[in-house]
Design an enzyme around this catalytic site. Sequence first.
Site, mmCIF file in Angstrom:
data_model
loop_
_atom_site.group_PDB
_atom_site.id
_atom_site.type_symbol
_atom_site.label_atom_id
_atom_site.label_comp_id
_atom_site.label_asym_id
_atom_site.label_seq_id
_atom_site.Cartn_x
_atom_site.Cartn_y
_atom_site.Cartn_z
ATOM 1 N N ARG A 134 6.665 1.754 11.327
ATOM 2 C CA ARG A 134 6.873 2.705 12.421
ATOM 3 C C ARG A 134 5.627 2.710 13.296
ATOM 4 N NH1 ARG A 134 7.006 7.966 10.226
ATOM 5 N NH2 ARG A 134 4.992 8.364 11.204
ATOM 6 N N GLU A 154 -0.939 5.167 16.066
ATOM 7 C CA GLU A 154 -1.185 4.367 14.870
ATOM 8 C C GLU A 154 0.044 3.523 14.570
ATOM 9 O OE1 GLU A 154 -1.862 6.910 11.542
ATOM 10 O OE2 GLU A 154 0.039 7.970 11.744
ATOM 11 N N ASN A 156 2.216 2.355 11.243
ATOM 12 C CA ASN A 156 2.408 2.690 9.834
ATOM 13 C C ASN A 156 3.053 1.531 9.086
ATOM 14 O OD1 ASN A 156 1.898 5.843 9.852
ATOM 15 N ND2 ASN A 156 3.145 5.367 11.649
ATOM 16 N N SER A 161 8.199 7.468 7.185
ATOM 17 C CA SER A 161 9.246 8.426 6.831
ATOM 18 C C SER A 161 9.996 8.981 8.038
ATOM 19 C CB SER A 161 8.633 9.580 6.034
ATOM 20 O OG SER A 161 7.612 10.200 6.780
ATOM 21 N N LYS A 358 -6.672 1.983 9.758
ATOM 22 C CA LYS A 358 -7.121 2.257 11.128
ATOM 23 C C LYS A 358 -8.142 1.225 11.593
ATOM 24 C CE LYS A 358 -4.669 6.034 10.898
ATOM 25 N NZ LYS A 358 -4.174 5.872 9.519
ATOM 26 N N LYS A 419 -11.404 8.802 12.797
ATOM 27 C CA LYS A 419 -10.312 8.543 11.856
ATOM 28 C C LYS A 419 -10.807 7.782 10.627
ATOM 29 C CE LYS A 419 -6.459 8.298 15.152
ATOM 30 N NZ LYS A 419 -5.267 7.498 15.534
ATOM 31 N N GLU A 423 -3.678 7.905 5.184
ATOM 32 C CA GLU A 423 -2.358 8.227 5.706
ATOM 33 C C GLU A 423 -1.973 9.630 5.254
ATOM 34 O OE1 GLU A 423 -0.894 6.205 7.741
ATOM 35 O OE2 GLU A 423 -2.300 4.557 7.448
ATOM 36 N N GLY A 424 -0.984 10.215 5.965
ATOM 37 C CA GLY A 424 -0.404 11.463 5.492
ATOM 38 C C GLY A 424 -0.783 12.706 6.268
ATOM 39 N N ARG A 518 8.281 13.788 17.044
ATOM 40 C CA ARG A 518 7.639 14.929 16.399
ATOM 41 C C ARG A 518 6.935 15.768 17.458
ATOM 42 N NH1 ARG A 518 4.042 11.838 12.101
ATOM 43 N NH2 ARG A 518 3.997 10.408 13.862
#
Length: 542
Positions: A134, A154, A156, A161, A358, A419, A423-424, A518
């Site tokens: 993604r 970024e 992924n 998800s 990153k 950064k 992740e998360g 989002r």
Amino acid sequence: MHSLPYANYPPFISREQEEYVLSTIKDWSIQHGLTVRPSSSFVPGEVDKSGVLATTAPVTLFPSPFPESCFRQAHFLQTTYNELYAAISNDEVWIEEVMKGLIEVDDFIKNLWKVHQSVKEEGYVQQLSLGLFRSDYMLHAPSSHELPSLRQVEFNTISSSFGGLSALVTSLHTHLLTFTDPSAHLAYPNHPLFEAREAGSANSNSQALPSDATINVPPVNDAVQVLQTGLSAAHEAYASSKSEPKLPLCILFLVQDHERNIFDQLALSSTLKFPVFRLLTSQILSHTSIDPDNHLRPLVYTPPSSPATRFEVTTIYLRALYAPAEYTSAESWSARLHLERSAAIKCPGVLSQLAGCKKVQQVLTSISPDHVRRFLPNASQSTLSSLRSTFAPQYDLNPNSEGLAIALDESRAANHVLKPQREGGGNNIYRTAIPGFLKSLPSKEHYRSYILMELIHPPAEAKNTVLRSDGTVISGNVISELGVFGACLWRQGERTGDGATRSGFEILHNEGGGYLMRTKGKDSDEGGVAAGFSCLDSVLLY
């Protein structure tokens, strides 16, 4: 002109109208599975000891405006981004060179690299890799006089998800816009953005509406189909059982204990045409095995519900093991090594997970050497230019570097984000907090664990109303982030010579499509839905 959609959007909604929309969203969400397990802050564990409760996923009341040109660009670039990161994952030496400084100061990266080194020493038995990717973007509009452009936040490569739930949000907003009649909606007040778009627009949903429809609805969201097709391609490419005697084949979804986002995962697994099992990370070593006498190393899964039944795993889809906190002991790392050395196709393997760091994103922004051209030798110049236009300026923090000078200067750091390789959500350091944070690190050597990225400035006038999972309703200025999904299956090829290069690299399946929108409050820097920072949304093109 581009500020017009934001200046008076969303339309004013009365209390009675809002109550109606909220009631519809809550009921529709439960009916269609647009849900998550409740957080402990909302429903304490002692109240739901049996884990039987679910609540609506956090969503916006209205779809958010998004420029059609940027939406098209993001989708056009996805297969190119897929190919780029597949090629990076294929180049072990390049990854090692990029990771070298991180391995010395970041234990998580070091341990992932050790897993790869251990399997390399024994010999990889699976040359196929699957990426369910993604690519996340924000609109960049630093002033009201500039048209928004697309900037990548970024890329992924692990646990990408919300493909399942994002498709449901698109359906929810479409339902609200077309209730009770595609030509005369009743759920929302009137607004120019809700009017039908011109023929030939990117809004493919209009093709599914009656010819007299006068409503602009979100573009079709085929994220589930794209991700499922990728899983199916890997399952089929695995071919036949490598066990003796032959075993039936399955896919494993590797998931976290106490997973709240289970319904998003079930949206992918429940309609596949072959057996799919969910396996907790804490049960990897107890429910899977590799026959030490079989040099092909097939991974065998034994369902706890049927100990006499065994399946051979074609594909391991990781929706877990992306954060250091998930590796709680030496056994956790043994479990990851166990999976990596098996014949199952990994989604992702360790090299692909490292490619999503990153640091890789930062290195790709370099013009000299031109890493992007190196990994995409057959891409057209126009495609490469479009891809590079999505890069935000990024810097390493090496001694005497420009990036370090910016990061340690409070006035210059104010337009940047720091950064780590994580992740998360919830890991970044922003603006004027950057210099003090760096000075608090144990040593300057740890600066290398971070990259510095220039902030993306989204449209300042964007607004929406959010329904959180706990029922709270919040209205105000917002920031939105668009993610486009991709599925890519490739063959790594054979190692040659000293193992530094690989020949025979081949992409077998490459597809992009579907999206995640989002939205978060303007004052919230982080953007993870699962981490509690934002909510699910869809788009209205303009």
